[in-house]
Every structure is written in structure tokens, then in C-alpha cells.
Design an enzyme around this catalytic site. Structure first.
Site, PDB file in Angstrom:
ATOM      1  CD  GLU A 180      -8.780  -1.777   6.818  1.00 24.45           C
ATOM      2  OE1 GLU A 180      -9.572  -1.456   5.929  1.00 24.45           O
ATOM      3  OE2 GLU A 180      -7.576  -1.978   6.607  1.00 24.45           O
TER       4      GLU A 180
ATOM      5  N   GLY B 180       5.567  -1.995   3.758  1.00 32.18           N
ATOM      6  CA  GLY B 180       5.139  -2.588   5.025  1.00 32.18           C
ATOM      7  C   GLY B 180       5.736  -3.974   5.224  1.00 32.18           C
ATOM      8  CG  ASP B 181       3.655  -6.786   7.623  1.00 27.23           C
ATOM      9  OD1 ASP B 181       3.098  -6.352   6.593  1.00 27.23           O
ATOM     10  OD2 ASP B 181       3.025  -7.350   8.538  1.00 27.23           O
TER      11      ASP B 181
ATOM     12  CG  ASP C 131       1.368  -2.642  10.853  1.00 24.66           C
ATOM     13  OD1 ASP C 131       2.136  -2.026  10.084  1.00 24.66           O
ATOM     14  OD2 ASP C 131       0.583  -3.505  10.456  1.00 24.66           O
TER      15      ASP C 131
ATOM     16  N   GLY D  21       0.843  -1.199   0.000  1.00 25.90           N
ATOM     17  CA  GLY D  21       0.000   0.000   0.000  1.00 25.90           C
ATOM     18  C   GLY D  21       0.874   1.244   0.000  1.00 25.90           C
TER      19      GLY D  21
ATOM     20  CD  GLN E 285      -8.458   5.986   6.764  1.00 26.74           C
ATOM     21  OE1 GLN E 285      -8.358   5.767   7.956  1.00 26.74           O
ATOM     22  NE2 GLN E 285      -8.996   5.103   5.941  1.00 26.74           N
TER      23      GLN E 285
ATOM     24  NE  ARG F   5      -2.127  -4.491  -0.869  1.00 31.24           N
ATOM     25  CZ  ARG F   5      -1.648  -3.870   0.204  1.00 31.24           C
ATOM     26  NH1 ARG F   5      -0.563  -4.304   0.778  1.00 31.24           N
ATOM     27  NH2 ARG F   5      -2.265  -2.808   0.703  1.00 31.24           N
ATOM     28  CB  CYS F   6       4.413  -8.737  -6.387  1.00 26.80           C
ATOM     29  SG  CYS F   6       5.130  -9.868  -7.571  1.00 26.80           S
TER      30      CYS F   6
ATOM     31  CG  HIS G 298      -7.853   3.388  -0.991  1.00 26.73           C
ATOM     32  ND1 HIS G 298      -8.912   2.514  -0.842  1.00 26.73           N
ATOM     33  CD2 HIS G 298      -6.747   2.627  -1.159  1.00 26.73           C
ATOM     34  CE1 HIS G 298      -8.457   1.267  -0.943  1.00 26.73           C
ATOM     35  NE2 HIS G 298      -7.153   1.307  -1.136  1.00 26.73           N
TER      36      HIS G 298
ATOM     37  CB  VAL H 156      17.423   9.927  -6.058  1.00 25.39           C
ATOM     38  CG1 VAL H 156      18.082  10.471  -7.324  1.00 25.39           C
ATOM     39  CG2 VAL H 156      16.547   8.730  -6.373  1.00 25.39           C
TER      40      VAL H 156
ATOM     41  CB  ALA I 233      15.890  11.467   1.059  1.00 29.62           C
TER      42      ALA I 233
ATOM     43  N   GLY J 189      -6.286  -0.012   8.547  1.00 24.07           N
ATOM     44  CA  GLY J 189      -5.375  -0.688   9.472  1.00 24.07           C
ATOM     45  C   GLY J 189      -5.677  -2.158   9.426  1.00 24.07           C
ATOM     46  NE  ARG J 190      -4.175  -6.262   4.587  1.00 28.71           N
ATOM     47  CZ  ARG J 190      -3.289  -5.774   3.737  1.00 28.71           C
ATOM     48  NH1 ARG J 190      -2.026  -5.756   4.055  1.00 28.71           N
ATOM     49  NH2 ARG J 190      -3.665  -5.287   2.585  1.00 28.71           N
TER      50      ARG J 190
ATOM     51  CB  THR K 243       2.603   0.803   6.325  1.00 25.91           C
ATOM     52  OG1 THR K 243       1.211   0.531   6.601  1.00 25.91           O
ATOM     53  CG2 THR K 243       3.386   0.514   7.590  1.00 25.91           C
TER      54      THR K 243
ATOM     55  CG  ASP L  34      -1.875  -0.473   8.088  1.00 20.35           C
ATOM     56  OD1 ASP L  34      -2.599   0.448   7.674  1.00 20.35           O
ATOM     57  OD2 ASP L  34      -1.955  -1.631   7.671  1.00 20.35           O
TER      58      ASP L  34
HETATM   59  O1  F6P Z   1      -1.408  -1.692   4.628  1.00 17.48           O
HETATM   60  C1  F6P Z   1      -1.901  -0.459   4.277  1.00 17.48           C
HETATM   61  C2  F6P Z   1      -3.361  -0.527   3.980  1.00 17.48           C
HETATM   62  O2  F6P Z   1      -3.781   0.756   3.626  1.00 17.48           O
HETATM   63  C3  F6P Z   1      -4.236  -1.120   5.084  1.00 17.48           C
HETATM   64  O3  F6P Z   1      -4.557  -0.170   6.070  1.00 17.48           O
HETATM   65  C4  F6P Z   1      -5.426  -1.598   4.309  1.00 17.48           C
HETATM   66  O4  F6P Z   1      -6.059  -2.658   4.975  1.00 17.48           O
HETATM   67  C5  F6P Z   1      -4.831  -2.050   3.031  1.00 17.48           C
HETATM   68  O5  F6P Z   1      -3.601  -1.366   2.875  1.00 17.48           O
HETATM   69  C6  F6P Z   1      -5.686  -1.792   1.827  1.00 17.48           C
HETATM   70  O6  F6P Z   1      -5.035  -2.305   0.731  1.00 17.48           O
HETATM   71  P1  F6P Z   1      -5.518  -2.104  -0.783  1.00 17.48           P
HETATM   72  O7  F6P Z   1      -5.281  -0.678  -1.143  1.00 17.48           O
HETATM   73  O8  F6P Z   1      -4.648  -3.025  -1.556  1.00 17.48           O
HETATM   74  O9  F6P Z   1      -6.965  -2.437  -0.803  1.00 17.48           O
END
Ligand code: F6P
Length: 336
Positions: A236, A114-115, A142, A23, A266, A84-85, A264, A36, A34, A183-184, A138, A140
Site C-alpha cells: 500500500e 510501532g515507531d 519496519d 495499529g 492481515q 493512535r493519539c 485489516h 504480567v 508475559a 505496510g505504511r 507491528t 509492518d
Molecule cells: O502500522 C500498521 C498498519 O497496519 C499499517 O500497515 C497500515 O498502513 C496502518 O497500520 C493502518 O492503520 P489504521 O488501522 O489506523 O487504518
């Protein structure tokens, strides 16, 4: 500004790459800039990889230099685009990615994400010895190994601004408003938004709650006339739409409520000054750590300094909310 420890330069790097993955988050562009600018300062060439790990497989490489990262710091999203791959879960796919990098003479990769994104980076180094550095990006917030992630501050401002507006409507129309934050697996954005907007109720995965119980308590409140309106901020936590479930349960009890899923909104938007500064410091530090021979680490911040954490530790832990945050919520809540 965040202090970088004294590092001895031991690596003479000539060519590195950077990608943003997962995300997008506001401030990723400031980090790219920064990286580059700092790399070019030390005569290191930078290649940008578009669409995260997917671009690494498709050879979506672009040359980046100090000039073409102008006018980037204030832009939300990521100029390199992100994705996301799923294929990257396969070892042979990661091998192809490493080969693509090596064929171009790229000696190290910086991954901002993110993680999940940091897990991909860790495996490239573990399985094929390819030098990697991770940066936490991220909304999130987290990621273990840093006090704050790139994008969180901006997302918090956006969410607080949205809830303040909803508050005007809640006060005027005497409704319960349920506001769902992203926030997944983490309630960080929701809880900070809730505290900053004096939400009457904050529902986050870190403080387990029961749908029936919460709705029954809201019903009792409404019946007793103790509360005719209020803001319920809910994380969420796994799947978008939990707020509709609350709304439906309340409707069964005869209570009308309104739902706003911030979604989104956010994630987009102009990064806040704090996110620009954080991303600039982390992007800059990542080059210094690479030149000092660091690899397989994420660069984060703690008490005004940049710190590094082993990627294996980063991905096997989650940044949890501290006890004081949860106590604050409990001690400030007006209802039950
Ligand atoms: O990990 C960031 C995040 O924005 C989460 O808060 C959310 O659950 C997820 O990505 C949404 O992902 P996508 O944009 O792929 O639906």
C-alpha cells in the site's frame, strides 16, 4: 528460545504499567501476558492502560495479574485495546501523562507498538525522566533494532494464505489479480508474501516503480499472449488503494484486472506459534532489563538473543529490506 544476557538486578521495582499503541498486531496479548506473569513472579504490580496513550490521559487504568491474563496468549488484537493519539504530539499532554503515572506510584512504563508509539515513549523519558522500555509490535516489520516485530509472522501467514486462494481464481479465470498488502512505509509484508506465493510481480516502495511503465509492460505481455493471468502483489506504501490506480490504468489499455485489498484481515487473527514465542520472550526480557536498570531502550531480537537499542536510534532509523531480498525478487521474476 531467545537468550537474555546475564543481567544484574539493581532496581527494586514495585509497580509498572503497560500499554499497546498504534495499529494492533497479533501477539500483543502474548507480550502483555508475559510482562504480567514475569513482573508478578518478581512481586512487581502491573497496571494496564487501555487505548494506548489516550488511556494514559483519560486515566483508563486496569489492574493486571497472573490470573486475569489467562487465556490470552492465543487471542489476536490487544486486550488493552489500542489507539493512535494525536494529542500526544504536544509536550503538555505528555507531561499530564507522566503525572498520571507518578500519582499512582507507577515507576516505569512498557510500550508495545510501532515507531510512532516508541517516539511517545522516548519523549516521556527525555523530557520528564520517566523510565520506559519499548517492544516492537507491528505487522509492518519496519522497526530498527530487531530482526522481527511482534505480529509480522502471523500477518505473513494470513496474507500468503489469502494469495494462495486468489491464485486458484487467477489460474481459472485468466485474469491479472492485484493484491494489496498493508505496510505504511514498508514493503516487508508485501515482498515476503509475494516471494512465498510466487507472485509474478511485486511492487514495493523499496524498489521504486513507475505506474505507466509497469502497466505498459503488462499490456505487452498480454498482447503477446505470454501471460494471460498472474498475481501482482503491491504494498500500500502510504495510502490504501494504489491497486485501484493500477487497475484503472490497465483498464485504459483494455486489460481487465481484479483487485483484492487484504486490509485489516492481515492484522487480526490468532497469533502464530512464532509470534507467541517472540512476544513471550520479549515481554519476559523487558522486565529483566527494567530490573537491571535499563530505560529508554527497545528490546528486540537478533541471532537468537534479545538485544537493546537506544530509543533515539530506533526511531531515527527504519528497518530496511536487505539486498538479498531485493535480489531474490529480481532473480525469480518470470516476466520483466
Ligand atoms: O502500522 C500498521 C498498519 O497496519 C499499517 O500497515 C497500515 O498502513 C496502518 O497500520 C493502518 O492503520 P489504521 O488501522 O489506523 O487504518
Amino acid at each position: 528460545m531467545y537468550q537474555i544476557p546475564d543481567l544484574k538486578q539493581i532496581e527494586t521495582l514495585r509497580h509498572i504499567a503497560v500499554l499497546t499503541s498504534g495499529g494492533d498486531s497479533p501477539g500483543m496479548n502474548a507480550a502483555i501476558r508475559a510482562i504480567v506473569r514475569t513482573a508478578n513472579h518478581f512481586n512487581i504490580e502491573v497496571t494496564g492502560i487501555q487505548r494506548g496513550y489516550s488511556g494514559l490521559l483519560d486515566n483508563a487504568f486496569v489492574g493486571l495479574n497472573s490470573e486475569n491474563v489467562c487465556n490470552l496468549i492465543q487471542r489476536g488484537g490487544t486486550t488493552l485495546m489500542s489507539a493512535r493519539c494525536k494529542e500526544f504530539h504536544l509536550r503538555e499532554t505528555r507531561e499530564l501523562a507522566v503525572n498520571n503515572l507518578r500519582q499512582r506510584g507507577i515507576e516505569a512504563l512498557i510500550v508495545i507498538g510501532g515507531d510512532g508509539s516508541l517516539t511517545g515513549a522516548r519523549l516521556m523519558e527525555k523530557e520528564f525522566g520517566f523510565p520506559v522500555i519499548g517492544l516492537p509490535g507491528t505487522i509492518d516489520n519496519d522497526i530498527y533494532g530487531t530482526e522481527v516485530c511482534i505480529g509480522f509472522d502471523t500477518a505473513l501467514h494470513t496474507a500468503v494464505n489469502a494469495v494462495d486462494r486468489i491464485r486458484d481464481c487467477a489460474n481459472s479465470s485468466e485474469h491479472f489479480h492485484i493484491v494489496e498488502c498493508m505496510g505504511r512505509n514498508s514493503g516487508a509484508l508485501a515482498v515476503h508474501t509475494g516471494i512465498a506465493t510466487s507472485a509474478e510481480l511485486i511492487l514495493i516502495p523499496e524498489a521504486p516503480w513507475q505506474m505507466d511503465e509497469v502497466c505498459h509492460q503488462l499490456y505487452q505481455l498480454r498482447k503477446s499472449d505470454r501471460a494471460t493471468s498472474g498475481i501482482i502483489v503491491v504494498a500500500e506504501g502510504g495510502s490504501t488503494g494504489v491497486s485501484y490506480e493500477i487497475q484503472q490504468q490497465l483498464a485504459l489499455l483494455g486489460i481487465d484486472s481484479l483487485v483484492t485489498i487484504l486490509g485489516h484481515i492481515q492484522r487480526g487473527g490468532t497469533p502464530s506459534p512464532n509470534d507467541r514465542l517472540l512476544a513471550s520472550a520479549l515481554g519476559n526480557a523487558s522486565i529483566h532489563y527494567l530490573m537491571a536498570g535499563y530505560s529508554n531502550v527497545m528490546v528486540g531480537v537478533e541471532r537468537g538473543r534479545t538485544i537493546t537499542s537506544d530509543l533515539a536510534d530506533v526511531i531515527s532509523h527504519r528497518q530496511s529490506l536487505n539486498d538479498s531480498t531485493l535480489k531474490l525478487v529480481a532473480e525469480l521474476k518470470p516476466w520483466f
